[in-house]
Design an enzyme around this catalytic site. Structure first.
Site, PDB file in Angstrom:
ATOM      1  N   ARG A 261       0.830  -1.204   0.000  1.00  0.00           N
ATOM      2  CA  ARG A 261       0.000   0.000   0.000  1.00  0.00           C
ATOM      3  C   ARG A 261       0.863   1.251   0.000  1.00  0.00           C
ATOM      4  NH1 ARG A 261      -4.907  -1.945   4.060  1.00  0.00           N
ATOM      5  NH2 ARG A 261      -5.257  -3.897   2.933  1.00  0.00           N
ATOM      6  N   ARG A 276       1.928   1.238  10.458  1.00  0.00           N
ATOM      7  CA  ARG A 276       1.449   1.525   9.106  1.00  0.00           C
ATOM      8  C   ARG A 276       2.609   1.307   8.138  1.00  0.00           C
ATOM      9  NH1 ARG A 276      -2.968   4.018   7.281  1.00  0.00           N
ATOM     10  NH2 ARG A 276      -3.546   4.634   9.379  1.00  0.00           N
ATOM     11  N   GLU A 348      -6.378  -1.715  14.669  1.00  0.00           N
ATOM     12  CA  GLU A 348      -7.163  -2.506  13.728  1.00  0.00           C
ATOM     13  C   GLU A 348      -6.308  -3.635  13.152  1.00  0.00           C
ATOM     14  OE1 GLU A 348      -8.671  -0.282  10.367  1.00  0.00           O
ATOM     15  OE2 GLU A 348      -8.848  -2.131   9.212  1.00  0.00           O
ATOM     16  N   SER A 351     -10.554  -6.441   9.194  1.00  0.00           N
ATOM     17  CA  SER A 351     -11.709  -5.742   8.688  1.00  0.00           C
ATOM     18  C   SER A 351     -12.520  -6.813   7.979  1.00  0.00           C
ATOM     19  CB  SER A 351     -11.222  -4.684   7.703  1.00  0.00           C
ATOM     20  OG  SER A 351     -12.131  -3.649   7.606  1.00  0.00           O
ATOM     21  N   ARG A 389       0.400  -5.652  13.244  1.00  0.00           N
ATOM     22  CA  ARG A 389      -0.275  -5.109  14.426  1.00  0.00           C
ATOM     23  C   ARG A 389      -0.592  -6.206  15.427  1.00  0.00           C
ATOM     24  NH1 ARG A 389      -4.312  -0.975  11.257  1.00  0.00           N
ATOM     25  NH2 ARG A 389      -2.677   0.365  10.371  1.00  0.00           N
TER      26      ARG A 389
END
Length: 423
Positions: A261, A276, A348, A351, A389
RNA sequence: GGAGAGUUGCCGGAGUGGUUGAACGGGACGGUCUCGAAAACCGUUGUGGAUUUACGUCCACCCAGGGUUCGAAUCCCUGACUCUCCGCCA
């Protein structure tokens, strides 16, 4: 992609959905184009019908060696009209497609309406916050003390947010991936898939990343290929352009891939340590189900992702995303957030989304039901889980006063029996 | 990277510029027969769109996009992809 008929008949519902999702889409323009295209198509169909009929007659006349020159000259005119119309229709079609590909999915009616993540709804939590009797260290300190990740050299060889897992860090990361895959395969009955990490434009459009998010993707210009931002993309497109058999549904796939990403525009936000990254590992779950089964499937998948955290003994919570935080293609999404005690935050790690027929329509994934009717499947996916994470939460929740880290028992077989990481 | 071959329906595989949406074979489904099954025989077997209360009618689709033609799966051009051989390489 939404059904054009649905948009035509319910423009207001679509407009409200766009608004609630903070998207932009010109429905009026879209409908105008649609109307125009259909008018032209109608003209075209009639002319073609005429043309087909007369052409057949000409064929007959020629066979009988009769003269057809008079009809021929008349047909010339129709042929020209047909050609013009067809050019016009395909131009309108392109424009229409470009617009409809940017219309987001409609959130389910039970999704809370809200602008951003602050309006997400607490759904449930699992486990309790461990009590610590010493001053906690956060991920960056623990990573450094135990020499698990080399950030500086990652910057040197690739750039910021491309960390290098080293030694026990690499081992623990790999252990997490293997543990998760095994868990989904043996406990949740998923079948594993190992997919390309680079896909073409059509594939990226099928799941809804393109055209909207092109700027967030790593793009290989020479071949017009993209690095996948999630395994969802190749796995969901596995059945693109196919009609499946009802008896084979549901399909449940799990797949490990790195995720790439660009994170354009998010510089400086939550970028500490492993939070991130431009490249991270993730185990994904994807399901193809009959429409009537997708609600149940969503709930199951939330639990399946949660099962991983519970097996690891990690405290987490689940939130239901509001409309503004629900992604472009999703009708309903729940996030799993794991507790990171070092900074007392929830991160997070998963998802889980129900896309209903939105992706299936784009990628053309259908099934033939027991009446012989062809319908779109529903697609769902959820992370199960993203490793960095999870890694953060694990080392923070399992840290000891001296900075060492206890390995949860269930993970030890994946680390050659290692019980503790310490210097 | 070089050379060649190819892309047609669920699969295999024909296809002359003019009732070819597509022969033929296989598969699948339904039926006859049978206590049941197999075999045999008969039948069915595409997707999308427009229109119609409905029966139906019409249009598009033979990898994609252009072109030639009254008419293209069929002829021409461009592109994508697949396969084979050679080269290179894990």
């Amino acid at each position: 992609m939404l059904d054009i008929k649905f948009i035509r008949e319910n423009p207001d519902i679509v407009k409200i959905a766009i608004n609630n999702k903070n998207e932009k889409s010109n429905i009026d323009k879209l409908l105008e184009l649609d109307e125009l295209k259909r008018t032209k198509q109608f003209e075209y169909d009639n002319l073609r019908s005429e043309q087909n009929k007369v052409s057949k007659q000409i064929g007959k006349l020629k066979k009988e060696k009769k003269d057809a020159s008079e009809i021929l000259s008349q047909m010339k005119e129709i042929a020209n009209k047909v050609k013009d119309l067809s050019t016009e229709i395909s131009y309108l079609g392109d424009q229409l497609l470009a617009l409809i590909l940017r219309v987001p999915n409609i959130p389910d009616s039970d999704v809370p309406i809200g602008k951003d993540e602050s309006l997400n709804e607490f759904y449930r939590e699992s486990g309790v916050k461990k009590k610590f009797t010493f001053a906690l260290k956060d991920q960056t300190q623990l990573l450094e003390i135990n020499k698990l990740v080399d950030f500086k050299r990652g910057v040197k060889i690739a750039g910021s947010n491309f960390p290098i897992f080293v030694g026990k860090g690499a081992l623990l990361e790999r252990a997490l991936i293997n543990f998760m895959l095994d868990f989904h395969i043996t406990k949740h009955n998923y079948s594993e898939m190992k997919v390309p990490f680079i896909v073409n434009r059509k594939t990226m459009t099928g799941t809804g990343q393109l055209p909207k998010l092109e700027n967030d993707m790593y793009h290989i210009e020479q071949e017009d290929l993209f690095l996948i931002p999630t395994a969802e993309v190749p796995v969901t497109n596995f059945f693109a352009d196919e009609i499946l058999l009802e008896k084979d549904l549901p399909y449940k796939f799990t797949s490990y891939t790195p995720s790439f990403r660009r994170e354009a525009g998010s510089y400086g936000k939550d970028t500490k340590g492993l939070q991130r990254l431009h490249q991270f590992n993730k185990v994904e779950m994807v399901r193809f189900v009959k429409p009537e089964d997708s609600d149940t499937a969503l709930m199951e998948m939330i639990q399946e992702a949660g099962d991983i955290l519970e097996a690891l003994g990690l405290h987490y919570r689940v939130v239901k995303l509001c409309t503004g935080d629900t992604s472009f293609a999703s009708a309903k999404t729940y996030d799993l957030e794991v507790w990171a005690p070092g900074t007392n935050r929830y991160l997070e790690v998963s998802s889980v989304s129900n896309f209903r027929d939105f992706q299936a329509r784009r990628a053309s994934i259908r099934f033939r039901d027991h009446n012989g009717k062809v319908q779109f499947v529903h697609t769902l996916n959820g992370s199960g889980l993203a490793t960095p994470r999870t890694f953060i939460a694990l080392i923070e929740q399992y840290q000891n006063e001296d900075g060492s880290i206890t390995i949860p028992e269930i993970l030890r077989p994946y680390l050659q029996g290692l019980e503790k990481i310490s210097i």
